[in-house]
Design an enzyme around this catalytic site. Sequence first.
Site, PDB file in Angstrom:
ATOM      1  N   CYS A 158       0.363  -1.442   0.071  1.00 29.51           N
ATOM      2  CA  CYS A 158       0.514   0.205   0.394  1.00 29.51           C
ATOM      3  C   CYS A 158       0.959   1.270   0.208  1.00 29.51           C
ATOM      4  O   CYS A 158       1.824   1.104  -0.467  1.00 29.51           O
ATOM      5  CB  CYS A 158      -0.821  -0.165   1.671  1.00 29.51           C
ATOM      6  SG  CYS A 158      -0.550   0.472   2.745  1.00 29.51           S
ATOM      7  N   CYS A 167      -1.341   0.703   7.437  1.00 30.42           N
ATOM      8  CA  CYS A 167      -2.778   0.333   7.660  1.00 30.42           C
ATOM      9  C   CYS A 167      -3.541  -0.741   7.006  1.00 30.42           C
ATOM     10  O   CYS A 167      -3.588  -2.171   7.343  1.00 30.42           O
ATOM     11  CB  CYS A 167      -3.751   1.509   7.060  1.00 30.42           C
ATOM     12  SG  CYS A 167      -3.520   3.127   7.659  1.00 30.42           S
ATOM     13  N   ARG A 168      -3.610  -0.812   5.128  1.00 27.25           N
ATOM     14  CA  ARG A 168      -3.519  -1.642   4.700  1.00 27.25           C
ATOM     15  C   ARG A 168      -2.983  -3.060   4.171  1.00 27.25           C
ATOM     16  O   ARG A 168      -3.701  -3.929   4.105  1.00 27.25           O
ATOM     17  CB  ARG A 168      -3.956  -1.728   3.102  1.00 27.25           C
ATOM     18  CG  ARG A 168      -5.300   0.033   2.833  1.00 27.25           C
ATOM     19  CD  ARG A 168      -5.645   0.923   1.753  1.00 27.25           C
ATOM     20  NE  ARG A 168      -4.579   1.120   1.707  1.00 27.25           N
ATOM     21  CZ  ARG A 168      -4.281   1.831   0.986  1.00 27.25           C
ATOM     22  NH1 ARG A 168      -5.219   1.959  -0.773  1.00 27.25           N
ATOM     23  NH2 ARG A 168      -2.995   2.870   0.438  1.00 27.25           N
ATOM     24  N   SER A 169      -1.316  -2.755   4.046  1.00 35.97           N
ATOM     25  CA  SER A 169      -1.254  -3.336   3.578  1.00 35.97           C
ATOM     26  C   SER A 169      -0.674  -4.863   4.290  1.00 35.97           C
ATOM     27  O   SER A 169      -0.282  -6.107   4.391  1.00 35.97           O
ATOM     28  CB  SER A 169       0.525  -3.386   2.929  1.00 35.97           C
ATOM     29  OG  SER A 169       1.367  -2.414   3.769  1.00 35.97           O
ATOM     30  N   ASN A 200       2.177   1.663   4.164  1.00 34.98           N
ATOM     31  CA  ASN A 200       3.108   0.375   5.093  1.00 34.98           C
ATOM     32  C   ASN A 200       2.507   0.984   6.240  1.00 34.98           C
ATOM     33  O   ASN A 200       3.379  -0.782   7.547  1.00 34.98           O
ATOM     34  CB  ASN A 200       4.056   0.153   4.709  1.00 34.98           C
ATOM     35  CG  ASN A 200       4.540  -1.823   4.748  1.00 34.98           C
ATOM     36  OD1 ASN A 200       5.312  -2.575   5.226  1.00 34.98           O
ATOM     37  ND2 ASN A 200       3.577  -2.635   4.348  1.00 34.98           N
TER      38      ASN A 200
END
Length: 150
Positions: free
Chosen positions: A8, A13-15, A11
């Site tokens: 993301c 939140c999402r990933s 690095n």
Amino acid sequence: MTKILMVCLGNICRSPLAEGILKSKLPEDYFFIDSAGTANYHVGNSPDKRSVAVARKYGLDITNLRGRQFNISDFDEFDMIYVMDESNFKNVIKLARNDDDIAKVKLILNEIYNNQNYDVPDPYYGGDEGFENVYKMLDEACDIIAEKLK
């Protein structure tokens, strides 16, 4: 061993969520899953506390993960690279050296919505609900990825 990278922007939140979710669905003896960001904003940082909280809610612990930036050597290290949105896709592809590198990069939600190129929204500037929604999207995509790989 199959190596999979989740990417993301920062690095945090999402990933890291995608990394934690996919790790929970695949045997670590056969799969290595990591995550990275296209930017260097959060190198060395822990995941966002809201990502940690939503992961914990579903029985996952991502507190030991640390942000790092995607680099060209990741094309050599990983078999598959899943990006969270179109911007991440473009940033990763810019670093690709050849068609083999490009072939490794996929938008993660294309696992659910084939060739629709939907983005996993970045929940960073929103509230807790955004992290919950992102978790559910990634969990569904990771179910499909794990099924394909088993």
